[in-house]
Design a protein around this motif. Structure first.
Motif: not given
Length: 281
Positions: A7, A20, A235, A246, A266
């Motif tokens: 990523a 996130w 993660c 991720y 990712v």
């Protein structure tokens, strides 16, 4: 084996703490020892980097906007206008912040550890939105991954040198009946960060293991994702449907780090995550 993608190609000293942000469609992640907060927008590829004045162990979203930071000297608030204030200032010489997670009630469960990783030198504390702090565990060495089952009745926790993922009964900010969910075997690395998915399974990043493992709620190993660098740290699920896993990595302590050590990786479509809770402060 599921294929990973890069990523963000980076050289983070100690990449950690992926979170996130559904409102902005961005991933927030950290370089603890680099004192940096990174953001990454997978839709546009746009990235930002912010430097903090102290080593930063965790960054989480706040209900009213802005961020809550688990810093070397305590827990602080960053408002949407970038103004900074301490919520719980409690410096201890030789100690720093590490992982943190937001509980179902909106409190922050903030971990610490000593820089020299002295046995029992760290803590896990519960910090409320008004700044009240209570030490939950006071005999921790490297406080790491923390998470809750989808119904909030179980809490999962990692003190890395124990090589265990532990589970507690959880009720309204109280934890009891600590027992092992699973133990990582010799040669497979040490458990570091974790996240819980929508099925109640626990995904564990393995430091010096170069992998992320998925365990069922009964502790059975269900899946292994092998990765290209050994120091896998944490993660979380992200993306519009919370299906992309991720994974952060680190370079620190590696005599010959690979080109991807310290990068953000990712695994698209790895599973189904839970929405991120925001700190009630």
């Amino acid at each position: 084996m599921t294929a990973y993608e890069v990523a963000v190609l980076a050289e983070a000293t100690l990449g950690e703490g992926p979170t996130w942000d559904a409102a902005t469609g961005r991933l927030i992640w950290l370089d603890i020892l680099g004192s940096r907060i990174h953001t990454y927008d997978p839709a546009s590829g746009r990235r930002t980097v912010r430097t903090t004045e102290q080593h930063v162990g965790a960054v989480k979203l706040r209900e009213g906007g802005g961020l809550v930071l688990n810093l070397r000297d305590g827990v602080a608030l960053l408002d949407p206008d970038d103004s900074f204030s301490w919520l719980h200032h409690a410096p201890v010489p030789g100690r720093r912040a590490n992982e943190a997670a937001v509980a179902p009630d909106g409190s922050l469960w903030a971990g610490t550890m000593r820089y020299d990783e002295a046995l029992g030198g760290g803590t896990l504390s519960r910090v409320t939105g008004d700044g009240e702090a209570e030490v939950i565990l006071d005999d921790v060495t490297v406080s790491n991954g923390t998470g809750w089952s989808p119904d909030g009745r179980l809490m999962y926790y990692i003190d890395s040198p124990t090589r265990r993922v532990d589970v507690f009964d959880h009720d309204n900010g109280r934890v009891t009946n600590r027992r092992p969910l699973t133990e990582i075997e010799d040669g497979a690395g040490y458990p570091d960060g974790l996240t819980v998915d929508a099925d109640g399974c626990v995904w564990v990043a393995l430091w010096d293991g170069g992998a992320v493992r998925r365990y069922t709620p009964s502790g059975d190993l269900d899946r292994v994702i092998d990765l290209p660098t050994p120091r896998t740290t944490a993660c979380t699920f992200g993306g519009p449907d919370l299906t992309d896993l991720y994974i952060t990595t680190a370079r620190t302590g590696l005599s010959a780090p690979s080109a991807l050590a310290g990068s953000l990786l990712v695994v698209p479509g790895a599973g189904k995550g839970l929405p991120q809770r925001a700190f009630a402060g």
